[in-house]
Design a protein around this motif. Structure first.
Motif, PDB file in Angstrom:
ATOM      1  N   ASN A  22       0.828  -1.213   0.000  1.00  0.00           N
ATOM      2  CA  ASN A  22       0.000   0.000   0.000  1.00  0.00           C
ATOM      3  C   ASN A  22       0.858   1.256   0.000  1.00  0.00           C
ATOM      4  O   ASN A  22       1.928   1.294   0.603  1.00  0.00           O
ATOM      5  N   GLY A  23       0.355   2.291  -0.634  1.00  0.00           N
ATOM      6  CA  GLY A  23       0.958   3.605  -0.551  1.00  0.00           C
ATOM      7  C   GLY A  23       2.210   3.836  -1.369  1.00  0.00           C
ATOM      8  O   GLY A  23       2.797   4.909  -1.302  1.00  0.00           O
ATOM      9  N   ILE A  24       2.637   2.861  -2.134  1.00  0.00           N
ATOM     10  CA  ILE A  24       3.830   3.027  -2.967  1.00  0.00           C
ATOM     11  C   ILE A  24       3.399   2.862  -4.422  1.00  0.00           C
ATOM     12  O   ILE A  24       2.822   1.839  -4.781  1.00  0.00           O
ATOM     13  N   PRO A  25       3.670   3.859  -5.261  1.00  0.00           N
ATOM     14  CA  PRO A  25       3.292   3.737  -6.677  1.00  0.00           C
ATOM     15  C   PRO A  25       3.997   2.561  -7.347  1.00  0.00           C
ATOM     16  O   PRO A  25       5.153   2.242  -7.031  1.00  0.00           O
ATOM     17  N   MET A  26       3.306   1.947  -8.257  1.00  0.00           N
ATOM     18  CA  MET A  26       3.840   0.787  -8.975  1.00  0.00           C
ATOM     19  C   MET A  26       5.153   1.133  -9.689  1.00  0.00           C
ATOM     20  O   MET A  26       6.044   0.283  -9.795  1.00  0.00           O
ATOM     21  N   THR A  27       5.287   2.363 -10.134  1.00  0.00           N
ATOM     22  CA  THR A  27       6.494   2.775 -10.857  1.00  0.00           C
ATOM     23  C   THR A  27       7.740   2.762  -9.970  1.00  0.00           C
ATOM     24  O   THR A  27       8.852   2.716 -10.474  1.00  0.00           O
ATOM     25  N   GLU A  28       7.550   2.794  -8.662  1.00  0.00           N
ATOM     26  CA  GLU A  28       8.682   2.807  -7.728  1.00  0.00           C
ATOM     27  C   GLU A  28       9.030   1.422  -7.197  1.00  0.00           C
ATOM     28  O   GLU A  28       9.955   1.287  -6.396  1.00  0.00           O
ATOM     29  N   LEU A  81       6.943 -10.405  -0.272  1.00  0.00           N
ATOM     30  CA  LEU A  81       6.494 -10.024   1.067  1.00  0.00           C
ATOM     31  C   LEU A  81       7.633  -9.462   1.911  1.00  0.00           C
ATOM     32  O   LEU A  81       7.470  -8.452   2.592  1.00  0.00           O
ATOM     33  N   VAL A  82       8.778 -10.094   1.860  1.00  0.00           N
ATOM     34  CA  VAL A  82       9.901  -9.688   2.698  1.00  0.00           C
ATOM     35  C   VAL A  82      10.577  -8.420   2.177  1.00  0.00           C
ATOM     36  O   VAL A  82      10.914  -7.522   2.950  1.00  0.00           O
ATOM     37  N   GLU A  83      10.755  -8.332   0.866  1.00  0.00           N
ATOM     38  CA  GLU A  83      11.487  -7.204   0.288  1.00  0.00           C
ATOM     39  C   GLU A  83      10.588  -6.083  -0.216  1.00  0.00           C
ATOM     40  O   GLU A  83      11.082  -5.070  -0.696  1.00  0.00           O
ATOM     41  N   GLY A  84       9.261  -6.261  -0.144  1.00  0.00           N
ATOM     42  CA  GLY A  84       8.330  -5.217  -0.540  1.00  0.00           C
ATOM     43  C   GLY A  84       8.212  -5.004  -2.041  1.00  0.00           C
ATOM     44  O   GLY A  84       8.004  -3.882  -2.500  1.00  0.00           O
ATOM     45  N   HIS A  85       8.321  -6.063  -2.821  1.00  0.00           N
ATOM     46  CA  HIS A  85       8.165  -5.957  -4.270  1.00  0.00           C
ATOM     47  C   HIS A  85       6.698  -6.153  -4.662  1.00  0.00           C
ATOM     48  O   HIS A  85       5.898  -6.688  -3.880  1.00  0.00           O
ATOM     49  N   ALA A  86       6.367  -5.747  -5.889  1.00  0.00           N
ATOM     50  CA  ALA A  86       5.037  -6.001  -6.441  1.00  0.00           C
ATOM     51  C   ALA A  86       5.024  -7.399  -7.048  1.00  0.00           C
ATOM     52  O   ALA A  86       5.980  -7.805  -7.694  1.00  0.00           O
ATOM     53  N   LEU A  87       3.933  -8.114  -6.829  1.00  0.00           N
ATOM     54  CA  LEU A  87       3.757  -9.440  -7.409  1.00  0.00           C
ATOM     55  C   LEU A  87       2.753  -9.309  -8.547  1.00  0.00           C
ATOM     56  O   LEU A  87       1.596  -8.948  -8.310  1.00  0.00           O
ATOM     57  N   THR A  88       3.203  -9.543  -9.769  1.00  0.00           N
ATOM     58  CA  THR A  88       2.307  -9.407 -10.921  1.00  0.00           C
ATOM     59  C   THR A  88       1.920 -10.788 -11.422  1.00  0.00           C
ATOM     60  O   THR A  88       2.688 -11.742 -11.326  1.00  0.00           O
ATOM     61  N   PHE A  89       0.720 -10.878 -11.955  1.00  0.00           N
ATOM     62  CA  PHE A  89       0.185 -12.143 -12.458  1.00  0.00           C
ATOM     63  C   PHE A  89       0.127 -12.077 -13.955  1.00  0.00           C
ATOM     64  O   PHE A  89      -0.592 -11.267 -14.532  1.00  0.00           O
TER      65      PHE A  89
END
Length: 91
Positions: A22-28, A81-89
């Motif tokens: 939450n709160g972090i833009p996908m671009t970042e 989860l641990v490193e705060g990355h986005a998970l894309t499907f």
């Protein structure tokens, strides 16, 4: 020459395209792609509580292949989860 990939049976798709903090833009965010077969393996093993043999039969792959798929999927989810990355499907 590599062996041809066997067709895998997948019963469901993700109802959304990504999962991110939450709160972090996908671009970042760094993005990690989860394949449909990896999502299906997680669903069968962790949500449906199937044994590896039952799940492998459901997906039409060998037990060892299923084990490799679910291991890779769990590593990707844990990293996100641990490193705060986005998970894309992906499709």
């Amino acid at each position: 020459m590599a062996r041809p990939k066997k067709t895998r049976r997948i019963c469901s798709r993700a109802p959304f395209s990504c999962f991110k903090p939450n709160g972090i833009p996908m671009t970042e965010l760094k993005s990690v792609a989860l394949l449909p077969e990896e999502l299906e393996a997680l669903r069968l093993a962790d949500m449906e509580s199937m044994s590896q043999l039952e799940a492998a039969q459901q997906m039409n792959v060998s037990r060892q292949t299923f084990g490799n798929i679910v291991k890779k999927a769990r590593e990707k989810v844990a990293r996100c989860l641990v490193e705060g990355h986005a998970l894309t499907f992906s499709d």
